[in-house]
Design an enzyme around this catalytic site. Structure first.
Site, PDB file in Angstrom:
ATOM      1  N   CYS A   7      43.942  15.247  47.176  1.00  0.00           N
ATOM      2  CA  CYS A   7      43.268  13.886  46.898  1.00  0.00           C
ATOM      3  C   CYS A   7      44.133  12.640  47.478  1.00  0.00           C
ATOM      4  CB  CYS A   7      43.239  13.832  45.475  1.00  0.00           C
ATOM      5  SG  CYS A   7      44.886  13.419  44.634  1.00  0.00           S
ATOM      6  N   ASN A  10      48.052  12.292  44.987  1.00  0.00           N
ATOM      7  CA  ASN A  10      48.650  13.424  44.390  1.00  0.00           C
ATOM      8  C   ASN A  10      49.323  13.032  43.194  1.00  0.00           C
ATOM      9  OD1 ASN A  10      51.325  15.511  45.583  1.00  0.00           O
ATOM     10  ND2 ASN A  10      49.285  16.292  45.009  1.00  0.00           N
ATOM     11  N   CYS A  12      46.991  12.490  40.276  1.00  0.00           N
ATOM     12  CA  CYS A  12      45.888  12.525  39.317  1.00  0.00           C
ATOM     13  C   CYS A  12      45.068  13.884  39.368  1.00  0.00           C
ATOM     14  CB  CYS A  12      45.105  11.548  39.377  1.00  0.00           C
ATOM     15  SG  CYS A  12      45.754   9.966  38.856  1.00  0.00           S
ATOM     16  N   ARG A  13      44.191  13.868  40.409  1.00  0.00           N
ATOM     17  CA  ARG A  13      43.465  15.076  40.575  1.00  0.00           C
ATOM     18  C   ARG A  13      44.114  16.350  41.165  1.00  0.00           C
ATOM     19  NH1 ARG A  13      38.867  11.978  43.680  1.00  0.00           N
ATOM     20  NH2 ARG A  13      40.817  10.971  44.536  1.00  0.00           N
ATOM     21  N   SER A  14      44.708  16.190  42.192  1.00  0.00           N
ATOM     22  CA  SER A  14      45.101  17.176  42.965  1.00  0.00           C
ATOM     23  C   SER A  14      46.268  17.973  42.371  1.00  0.00           C
ATOM     24  CB  SER A  14      45.668  17.073  44.385  1.00  0.00           C
ATOM     25  OG  SER A  14      46.681  15.904  44.441  1.00  0.00           O
ATOM     26  N   ASP A 122      37.690  10.192  40.512  1.00  0.00           N
ATOM     27  CA  ASP A 122      39.181   9.559  40.255  1.00  0.00           C
ATOM     28  C   ASP A 122      39.164   8.966  38.821  1.00  0.00           C
ATOM     29  OD1 ASP A 122      41.867   8.517  40.700  1.00  0.00           O
ATOM     30  OD2 ASP A 122      40.998   7.915  42.687  1.00  0.00           O
TER      31      ASP A 122
END
Length: 152
Positions: A7, A10, A12-14, A122
């Site tokens: 993402c 690195n 939040c999402r990943s 995001d």
């Protein structure tokens, strides 16, 4: 199988995708390597966003050891799949991927066979519910990936 989630920062999402898939892989008794990075360097060395950690923890996933890392050209040779959270990061991966690299790049949710939504949104500027939604998608991703690829 070696999977690297990608993402932007690195945090939040990943890292949520990583933590959730790693837990599902462990419970399935598989020996997959699962990690995450960001295309940007803003958060390198920092822990995951506290809101991501809280939403993951409420579901039983730990991100305590996570520290943000940035994508490196070596990752294209070290992993089987680099899975982007969204189209922006997918484009970045496609631009950076060396011609002789062994890793394949794809949108994470497409890799899992999910058609809708196509991207992991995001949550950084959103509300707590947006972080919870990322965990929902990560869980759906993990279930689908294990169903599709665990028997290979």
């Amino acid at each position: 199988m070696k999977i690297l989630f990608v993402c932007l920062g690195n945090i939040c999402r990943s890292p949520v995708l990583e933590a959730v898939l790693r837990d599902h892989v462990r419970r399935a008794g598989l020996k997959w390597e699962v990690a995450s990075v960001g295309t940007g360097a803003w958060h390198v060395g920092r822990a995951a966003d506290p809101r991501s950690c809280a939403s993951a923890t409420r579901r039983g996933y730990s991100m305590d050891r996570h520290r943000a890392r940035q994508l490196h050209v070596n990752h294209f040779y070290e992993y089987d799949w680099l899975l982007a959270a969204d189209r922006e990061n997918l484009r970045e991966l496609q631009l950076l991927r060396p011609a002789d690299a062994s890793a394949r790049v794809e949108l994470a949710l497409a890799f899992a066979g999910l058609e809708t939504p196509q991207e992991v949104p995001d949550p950084y500027f959103g509300a707590d519910a947006d972080f919870e939604h990322v965990v929902d998608l990560a869980e759906e991703f993990a279930r689908n990936v294990l169903a599709r690829y665990a028997k290979r």
